[in-house]
Design an enzyme around this catalytic site. Structure first.
Site, short mmCIF file in Angstrom:
data_model
loop_
_atom_site.label_atom_id
_atom_site.label_comp_id
_atom_site.label_asym_id
_atom_site.label_seq_id
_atom_site.Cartn_x
_atom_site.Cartn_y
_atom_site.Cartn_z
N TYR A 185 4.75 -10.77 58.71
CA TYR A 185 4.46 -9.54 58.27
C TYR A 185 3.64 -8.88 59.57
O TYR A 185 4.11 -7.89 59.90
CB TYR A 185 3.61 -9.43 56.92
CG TYR A 185 3.25 -8.01 56.70
CD1 TYR A 185 4.35 -7.15 55.82
CD2 TYR A 185 2.15 -7.53 56.85
CE1 TYR A 185 4.00 -5.99 55.57
CE2 TYR A 185 1.59 -6.24 56.62
CZ TYR A 185 2.52 -5.28 55.94
OH TYR A 185 2.28 -4.26 55.40
N ASN A 224 10.60 6.03 47.01
CA ASN A 224 10.57 5.68 45.48
C ASN A 224 9.24 5.31 44.99
O ASN A 224 9.01 5.30 43.74
CB ASN A 224 11.74 5.06 45.26
CG ASN A 224 11.85 3.60 45.81
OD1 ASN A 224 12.11 3.48 47.01
ND2 ASN A 224 11.40 2.52 45.28
N SER A 225 8.49 4.50 46.14
CA SER A 225 7.34 3.75 45.35
C SER A 225 6.12 3.85 46.63
O SER A 225 6.11 4.17 47.61
CB SER A 225 7.72 2.33 45.19
OG SER A 225 6.69 1.69 45.25
N GLY A 226 4.80 3.56 45.94
CA GLY A 226 3.74 3.46 46.58
C GLY A 226 3.24 4.63 47.53
O GLY A 226 3.29 5.94 47.08
N THR A 284 11.83 6.90 54.54
CA THR A 284 12.23 5.64 54.00
C THR A 284 11.20 5.06 52.86
O THR A 284 10.26 5.39 52.93
CB THR A 284 12.45 5.05 55.25
OG1 THR A 284 11.21 4.46 55.93
CG2 THR A 284 13.48 5.21 56.23
N1 LIG Z 1 -0.21 -1.42 50.74
C1 LIG Z 1 -0.98 -1.58 51.52
O1 LIG Z 1 -1.95 -2.11 51.66
C2 LIG Z 1 -0.34 -1.30 53.11
C3 LIG Z 1 -1.37 -1.73 54.32
C4 LIG Z 1 -0.73 -1.40 55.46
C5 LIG Z 1 0.73 -0.90 55.68
N2 LIG Z 1 1.44 -0.83 54.53
C6 LIG Z 1 2.80 -0.36 55.05
O2 LIG Z 1 2.99 0.57 54.00
C7 LIG Z 1 4.32 0.80 53.83
C8 LIG Z 1 4.67 1.09 52.44
O3 LIG Z 1 4.50 0.19 51.51
P1 LIG Z 1 3.71 0.30 50.11
O4 LIG Z 1 2.47 -0.49 50.13
O5 LIG Z 1 4.06 1.69 49.60
O6 LIG Z 1 4.65 -0.71 49.39
P2 LIG Z 1 5.77 -0.45 48.06
O7 LIG Z 1 5.26 0.09 47.08
O8 LIG Z 1 6.46 -1.77 47.71
O9 LIG Z 1 6.73 0.44 48.84
C9 LIG Z 1 7.80 -0.02 49.92
C10 LIG Z 1 9.04 0.72 49.63
O10 LIG Z 1 9.74 0.11 50.89
C11 LIG Z 1 11.21 0.12 50.23
N3 LIG Z 1 11.93 -0.88 50.91
C12 LIG Z 1 11.76 -2.25 51.06
N4 LIG Z 1 12.59 -3.03 51.71
C13 LIG Z 1 13.57 -2.03 51.85
C14 LIG Z 1 14.92 -2.28 52.53
N5 LIG Z 1 15.56 -3.13 52.93
N6 LIG Z 1 15.61 -1.21 52.64
C15 LIG Z 1 15.35 0.31 52.12
N7 LIG Z 1 13.94 0.37 51.43
C16 LIG Z 1 13.16 -0.89 51.47
C17 LIG Z 1 10.74 -0.34 48.87
O11 LIG Z 1 11.93 -0.07 48.03
P3 LIG Z 1 12.28 -0.86 46.64
O12 LIG Z 1 11.33 -0.20 45.72
O13 LIG Z 1 13.68 -0.61 46.21
O14 LIG Z 1 12.07 -2.20 46.77
C18 LIG Z 1 9.94 0.71 48.45
O15 LIG Z 1 10.36 1.95 48.35
C19 LIG Z 1 4.98 -0.35 54.34
O16 LIG Z 1 5.60 -0.17 55.68
C20 LIG Z 1 3.84 -1.52 54.51
O17 LIG Z 1 3.91 -2.48 55.47
C21 LIG Z 1 1.00 -0.85 53.23
#
Ligand SMILES: NC(=O)c1ccc[n+]([C@@H]2O[C@H](COP(=O)([O-])OP(=O)(O)OC[C@H]3O[C@@H](n4cnc5c(N)ncnc54)[C@H](OP(=O)(O)O)[C@@H]3O)[C@@H](O)[C@H]2O)c1
Ligand SMILES: *[C@@H]1O[C@H](CO)[C@@H](O)[C@H](O)[C@H]1NC(C)=O
Ligand SMILES: *[C@@H]1O[C@H](CO)[C@@H](O)[C@H](O)[C@H]1NC(C)=O
Ligand SMILES: *[C@@H]1O[C@H](CO)[C@@H](O)[C@H](O)[C@H]1NC(C)=O
Ligand SMILES: *[C@@H]1O[C@H](CO)[C@@H](O)[C@H](O)[C@H]1NC(C)=O
Length: 315
Positions: A198, A46-48, A43
């Site tokens: 969060y 597409n990003s990150g 899930t």
């Molecule tokens: N980055 C950090 O420092 C960090 C640290 C700890 C944990 N995390 C966790 O890692 C995970 C990935 O986050 P990331 O850092 O890679 O952020 P990200 O680049 O913003 O990626 C988040 C992804 O989740 C998708 N998403 C958000 N809301 C959604 C919804 N309602 N339905 C379907 N898809 C949805 C986004 O889609 P869109 O592009 O369409 O919005 C995007 O593909 C998250 O669970 C986050 O809590 C991140």
């Protein structure tokens, strides 16, 4: 030699070494064995972190399903990976975790197109500057980060058991700051802060994993660390923030590729230490099993399951 030149050079060298030491300590998923024929559903691929996970799995010849709310973004991401991995087997399926009907139709798609999946990675997540209540009448962090995935996994549970599939749950170390209050579960009640909402949702992720483990599912939880992704897109980051926070960045900020190693490790490793499971508060950090500071209570875990069923209207 001139001190004005040697000092900065030495300082830069020291900073470089500190950074390299940090990166080394964050670990790397080194397993390169082929994953051909294995199907991974991610899930938010597409990003990150989701994107970097998909990319690494594609390089190992896995089939990856991009479960994304925006198919244009998903297909762009797929094209990017295909430029690097020519014969990558990647498919996008629509999934908006904030809409119950979208989750249901996604599960139908999976049943029809990929009934024999091997692993589901609950990665999608968000952090909104202005939290709100969605059209499903549930606060957005609770819904997108926890409840949406809860519903999805429940609707696929029979298939998960049949396939003996693994579930990877991307939580965060911030779960340690979370609390779960069943009086206000799913509601947006003053006073609140985004950070708290969060953290609460990331604690729910962990409790959800505990309960899945108790039900006999092969489930792994991880924290990717603080990573440079789109997660903070809702906040304006000014140039001076980079300077003010440079020590934190130097010591803690990982690339998305580096952080994704934790997810890849959970999705593909065969470590089987029965003690070190989510039910006993174990979480993968720096590509290693680590014990959380939190003792996850059985009462909360069972109650969260029941309340989540009610809130997602499957009971
Ligand atoms: N980055 C950090 O420092 C960090 C640290 C700890 C944990 N995390 C966790 O890692 C995970 C990935 O986050 P990331 O850092 O890679 O952020 P990200 O680049 O913003 O990626 C988040 C992804 O989740 C998708 N998403 C958000 N809301 C959604 C919804 N309602 N339905 C379907 N898809 C949805 C986004 O889609 P869109 O592009 O369409 O919005 C995007 O593909 C998250 O669970 C986050 O809590 C991140
Ligand atoms: C892609 O993977 C799926 C699932 O493993 C498989 O059924 C399909 O044949 C693969 N497609 C190609 C072109 O290899
Ligand atoms: C490497 O990955 C493969 C495929 O997931 C797995 O079967 C194997 O046990 C892994 N090796 C190690 C050392 O974890
Ligand atoms: C892990 O090992 C235990 C005991 O050897 C076994 O019962 C269990 O099925 C194994 N789990 C996995 C996911 O391989
Ligand atoms: C968690 O449980 C262990 C063992 O029962 C105990 O030593 C520890 O203090 C507990 N931690 C917290 C935060 O309650």
């Amino acid at each position: 030699m001139n001190l004005l030149i040697t000092l900065p050079v030495v300082a830069a060298g020291v900073i470089y070494l500190i950074r390299k030491q940090r990166e080394y300590s964050w670990g790397w998923a080194n397993n390169k064995s082929s994953l051909k024929g294995k199907v991974f559903i991610i899930t938010g691929a597409n990003s990150g972190l989701g994107y970097q996970t998909a990319r690494a799995l594609a390089k190992r010849k896995a089939t990856v399903v991009f479960a994304c709310r925006d198919l244009i973004k998903a297909n762009e991401a797929i094209q990017c990976i295909k430029e690097e991995v020519k014969d990558a087997n990647l498919t996008a399926l629509p999934l908006d975790l904030e809409i119950f009907d979208s989750i249901k139709s996604f599960c139908h798609d999976v049943n029809r197109e990929f009934p024999e999946f091997d692993c589901i990675i609950n990665n999608a997540g968000l952090s909104m500057k202005e939290p709100f209540v969605t059209s499903e009448d549930v606060e957005v962090h609770t819904l997108a980060n926890h409840l949406g995935h809860f519903l999805m996994i429940n609707l696929l549970l029979d298939l998960i058991k049949k396939n003996n599939a693994r579930i990877v749950i991307v939580s965060s170390k911030l779960h340690e700051k979370g609390t779960i209050n069943f009086e206000t579960f799913g509601k947006l009640v003053e006073p609140y802060t985004t950070k708290q909402l969060y953290a609460n949702s990331k604690l729910m992720n962990f409790y959800f994993a505990k309960e899945l483990y108790k039900k006999g599912i092969d489930v792994h939880v991880c924290c990717p660390g603080l990573c440079y992704t789109e997660l903070f897109r809702d906040y304006t980051i000014k140039f001076y923030h980079w300077i003010v926070f440079s020590p934190v960045i130097l010591l803690y900020l990982r690339s998305a590729e580096q952080g994704a190693q934790n997810i890849i490790h959970c999705a593909t490793d065969d470590e089987n230490d029965t003690e070190k499971n989510p039910s006993n508060s174990y979480i993968v950090m720096n590509c290693r099993q680590t014990k959380s500071k939190i003792n996850l209570s059985d009462d909360v875990s069972e109650k969260l399951w029941i309340e989540s069923k009610k809130l997602s209207k499957i009971e």
